[in-house]
Design a protein around this motif. Structure first.
Motif, PDB file in Angstrom:
ATOM      1  N   GLY A  10     -19.713  16.983 -14.350  1.00  0.00           N
ATOM      2  CA  GLY A  10     -18.859  17.790 -15.154  1.00  0.00           C
ATOM      3  C   GLY A  10     -19.299  19.192 -15.662  1.00  0.00           C
ATOM      4  O   GLY A  10     -20.857  19.404 -15.298  1.00  0.00           O
ATOM      5  N   THR A  11     -18.669  19.687 -16.556  1.00  0.00           N
ATOM      6  CA  THR A  11     -19.195  20.917 -16.985  1.00  0.00           C
ATOM      7  C   THR A  11     -19.638  20.644 -18.501  1.00  0.00           C
ATOM      8  O   THR A  11     -19.047  20.228 -19.282  1.00  0.00           O
ATOM      9  N   ASN A  12     -21.082  21.203 -18.622  1.00  0.00           N
ATOM     10  CA  ASN A  12     -21.845  20.793 -19.925  1.00  0.00           C
ATOM     11  C   ASN A  12     -21.559  22.204 -20.733  1.00  0.00           C
ATOM     12  O   ASN A  12     -22.394  23.054 -20.919  1.00  0.00           O
ATOM     13  N   LEU A  13     -20.233  22.456 -21.210  1.00  0.00           N
ATOM     14  CA  LEU A  13     -19.945  23.709 -22.042  1.00  0.00           C
ATOM     15  C   LEU A  13     -20.643  23.624 -23.264  1.00  0.00           C
ATOM     16  O   LEU A  13     -21.065  24.646 -23.755  1.00  0.00           O
ATOM     17  N   GLN A  14     -20.691  22.387 -23.943  1.00  0.00           N
ATOM     18  CA  GLN A  14     -21.502  22.315 -25.164  1.00  0.00           C
ATOM     19  C   GLN A  14     -22.894  22.734 -25.031  1.00  0.00           C
ATOM     20  O   GLN A  14     -23.456  23.499 -25.871  1.00  0.00           O
ATOM     21  N   GLY A  15     -23.526  22.135 -23.816  1.00  0.00           N
ATOM     22  CA  GLY A  15     -24.890  22.365 -23.761  1.00  0.00           C
ATOM     23  C   GLY A  15     -25.499  23.857 -23.406  1.00  0.00           C
ATOM     24  O   GLY A  15     -26.387  24.466 -24.150  1.00  0.00           O
ATOM     25  N   ALA A  16     -24.268  24.541 -22.743  1.00  0.00           N
ATOM     26  CA  ALA A  16     -24.456  26.039 -22.549  1.00  0.00           C
ATOM     27  C   ALA A  16     -24.341  26.670 -23.759  1.00  0.00           C
ATOM     28  O   ALA A  16     -25.043  27.840 -23.801  1.00  0.00           O
ATOM     29  N   ALA A  17     -23.481  26.524 -24.523  1.00  0.00           N
ATOM     30  CA  ALA A  17     -22.888  27.147 -25.724  1.00  0.00           C
ATOM     31  C   ALA A  17     -24.020  27.145 -26.615  1.00  0.00           C
ATOM     32  O   ALA A  17     -24.698  28.211 -27.065  1.00  0.00           O
ATOM     33  N   MET A  18     -24.491  25.993 -26.871  1.00  0.00           N
ATOM     34  CA  MET A  18     -25.965  25.794 -27.788  1.00  0.00           C
ATOM     35  C   MET A  18     -27.169  26.466 -27.112  1.00  0.00           C
ATOM     36  O   MET A  18     -27.892  27.445 -27.919  1.00  0.00           O
ATOM     37  N   SER A  19     -27.344  26.530 -25.966  1.00  0.00           N
ATOM     38  CA  SER A  19     -28.598  26.986 -25.208  1.00  0.00           C
ATOM     39  C   SER A  19     -28.365  28.580 -25.558  1.00  0.00           C
ATOM     40  O   SER A  19     -29.282  29.248 -25.678  1.00  0.00           O
ATOM     41  N   GLY A  20     -27.102  29.185 -25.256  1.00  0.00           N
ATOM     42  CA  GLY A  20     -27.043  30.457 -25.430  1.00  0.00           C
ATOM     43  C   GLY A  20     -27.405  31.131 -26.774  1.00  0.00           C
ATOM     44  O   GLY A  20     -27.684  32.154 -27.025  1.00  0.00           O
ATOM     45  N   LEU A  21     -26.839  30.365 -27.768  1.00  0.00           N
ATOM     46  CA  LEU A  21     -26.880  30.846 -29.208  1.00  0.00           C
ATOM     47  C   LEU A  21     -28.424  30.578 -29.548  1.00  0.00           C
ATOM     48  O   LEU A  21     -29.061  31.226 -30.451  1.00  0.00           O
ATOM     49  N   GLU A  22     -29.267  29.719 -29.074  1.00  0.00           N
ATOM     50  CA  GLU A  22     -30.580  29.610 -29.180  1.00  0.00           C
ATOM     51  C   GLU A  22     -31.528  30.824 -28.632  1.00  0.00           C
ATOM     52  O   GLU A  22     -32.534  31.005 -29.157  1.00  0.00           O
ATOM     53  N   GLN A  23     -30.804  31.358 -27.761  1.00  0.00           N
ATOM     54  CA  GLN A  23     -31.802  32.678 -27.201  1.00  0.00           C
ATOM     55  C   GLN A  23     -31.757  33.786 -28.303  1.00  0.00           C
ATOM     56  O   GLN A  23     -31.155  33.804 -29.238  1.00  0.00           O
ATOM     57  N   TYR A  24     -32.985  34.527 -27.971  1.00  0.00           N
ATOM     58  CA  TYR A  24     -33.000  35.672 -28.808  1.00  0.00           C
ATOM     59  C   TYR A  24     -31.842  36.559 -28.919  1.00  0.00           C
ATOM     60  O   TYR A  24     -31.518  37.014 -27.961  1.00  0.00           O
ATOM     61  N   SER A  25     -31.605  37.329 -30.189  1.00  0.00           N
ATOM     62  CA  SER A  25     -30.648  38.014 -30.416  1.00  0.00           C
ATOM     63  C   SER A  25     -31.234  39.269 -31.222  1.00  0.00           C
ATOM     64  O   SER A  25     -31.990  39.110 -32.114  1.00  0.00           O
ATOM     65  N   ASP A  26     -30.758  40.488 -30.924  1.00  0.00           N
ATOM     66  CA  ASP A  26     -31.343  41.584 -31.424  1.00  0.00           C
ATOM     67  C   ASP A  26     -30.235  42.197 -32.428  1.00  0.00           C
ATOM     68  O   ASP A  26     -29.205  42.402 -32.094  1.00  0.00           O
ATOM     69  N   PRO A  27     -30.823  42.040 -33.912  1.00  0.00           N
ATOM     70  CA  PRO A  27     -30.049  42.507 -34.875  1.00  0.00           C
ATOM     71  C   PRO A  27     -29.582  44.160 -34.810  1.00  0.00           C
ATOM     72  O   PRO A  27     -28.382  44.278 -35.488  1.00  0.00           O
ATOM     73  N   ASN A  28     -30.099  44.713 -33.973  1.00  0.00           N
ATOM     74  CA  ASN A  28     -29.547  46.161 -33.693  1.00  0.00           C
ATOM     75  C   ASN A  28     -28.750  46.279 -32.585  1.00  0.00           C
ATOM     76  O   ASN A  28     -28.416  47.600 -32.322  1.00  0.00           O
ATOM     77  N   SER A  29     -28.195  45.283 -31.842  1.00  0.00           N
ATOM     78  CA  SER A  29     -27.492  45.574 -30.766  1.00  0.00           C
ATOM     79  C   SER A  29     -26.267  44.381 -30.886  1.00  0.00           C
ATOM     80  O   SER A  29     -26.294  43.486 -31.661  1.00  0.00           O
ATOM     81  N   VAL A  30     -25.287  44.517 -29.849  1.00  0.00           N
ATOM     82  CA  VAL A  30     -24.157  43.614 -29.951  1.00  0.00           C
ATOM     83  C   VAL A  30     -24.710  42.640 -29.163  1.00  0.00           C
ATOM     84  O   VAL A  30     -24.979  42.650 -28.105  1.00  0.00           O
ATOM     85  N   ASN A  31     -24.504  41.182 -29.519  1.00  0.00           N
ATOM     86  CA  ASN A  31     -24.749  40.056 -28.640  1.00  0.00           C
ATOM     87  C   ASN A  31     -23.812  39.226 -28.328  1.00  0.00           C
ATOM     88  O   ASN A  31     -22.785  39.017 -29.292  1.00  0.00           O
ATOM     89  N   ILE A  32     -23.367  39.088 -27.103  1.00  0.00           N
ATOM     90  CA  ILE A  32     -22.518  38.744 -26.619  1.00  0.00           C
ATOM     91  C   ILE A  32     -22.567  37.483 -25.765  1.00  0.00           C
ATOM     92  O   ILE A  32     -23.743  37.600 -24.491  1.00  0.00           O
ATOM     93  N   ILE A  33     -21.793  36.240 -25.476  1.00  0.00           N
ATOM     94  CA  ILE A  33     -21.933  35.241 -24.705  1.00  0.00           C
ATOM     95  C   ILE A  33     -20.486  35.338 -23.939  1.00  0.00           C
ATOM     96  O   ILE A  33     -19.586  35.278 -24.714  1.00  0.00           O
ATOM     97  N   ILE A  34     -20.702  35.312 -22.620  1.00  0.00           N
ATOM     98  CA  ILE A  34     -19.234  35.367 -21.740  1.00  0.00           C
ATOM     99  C   ILE A  34     -19.375  34.004 -21.142  1.00  0.00           C
ATOM    100  O   ILE A  34     -20.193  33.715 -20.185  1.00  0.00           O
ATOM    101  N   PHE A  35     -18.258  33.245 -21.177  1.00  0.00           N
ATOM    102  CA  PHE A  35     -18.138  31.835 -20.507  1.00  0.00           C
ATOM    103  C   PHE A  35     -17.134  32.084 -19.406  1.00  0.00           C
ATOM    104  O   PHE A  35     -15.889  32.492 -19.834  1.00  0.00           O
ATOM    105  N   LEU A  36     -17.440  31.546 -18.334  1.00  0.00           N
ATOM    106  CA  LEU A  36     -16.018  31.498 -17.440  1.00  0.00           C
ATOM    107  C   LEU A  36     -16.286  30.242 -17.147  1.00  0.00           C
ATOM    108  O   LEU A  36     -17.403  29.256 -16.542  1.00  0.00           O
ATOM    109  N   THR A  37     -15.043  29.299 -17.180  1.00  0.00           N
ATOM    110  CA  THR A  37     -15.072  27.790 -17.348  1.00  0.00           C
ATOM    111  C   THR A  37     -13.798  27.500 -16.554  1.00  0.00           C
ATOM    112  O   THR A  37     -12.727  28.166 -16.699  1.00  0.00           O
ATOM    113  N   ASP A  38     -13.606  26.379 -16.211  1.00  0.00           N
ATOM    114  CA  ASP A  38     -12.678  25.708 -15.717  1.00  0.00           C
ATOM    115  C   ASP A  38     -11.740  25.221 -17.099  1.00  0.00           C
ATOM    116  O   ASP A  38     -10.670  24.904 -16.751  1.00  0.00           O
TER     117      ASP A  38
END
Length: 73
Positions: A10-38
């Protein structure tokens, strides 16, 4: 490598979302996650919202004939 991948399971959308949110984010730029999913995978929206402490923009694109658009909003 690509030929050795198996699309079973299956698609582990939950794990992908949490992993993406744990990544470094720069407060001086726009931080974006884009999901392509079924759009069939389960996702705890409350958990994702509470984990989004850096105000990351999340864009979701559901592809297919049975996308659960209510879940992805």
């Amino acid at each position: 490598y690509i030929r050795s991948l198996n699309a079973g399971g299956g698609t582990n959308l939950q794990g992908a979302a949490m992993s993406g949110l744990e990544q470094y984010s720069d407060p001086n730029s726009v931080n974006i996650i884009i999901f392509l999913t079924d759009g069939v995978a389960t996702l705890d929206q409350t958990l994702v919202h509470s984990a989004n402490t850096n105000n990351v923009r999340i864009n979701v694109f559901g592809i297919g004939s049975d996308v659960n658009s209510q879940q992805l909003s």
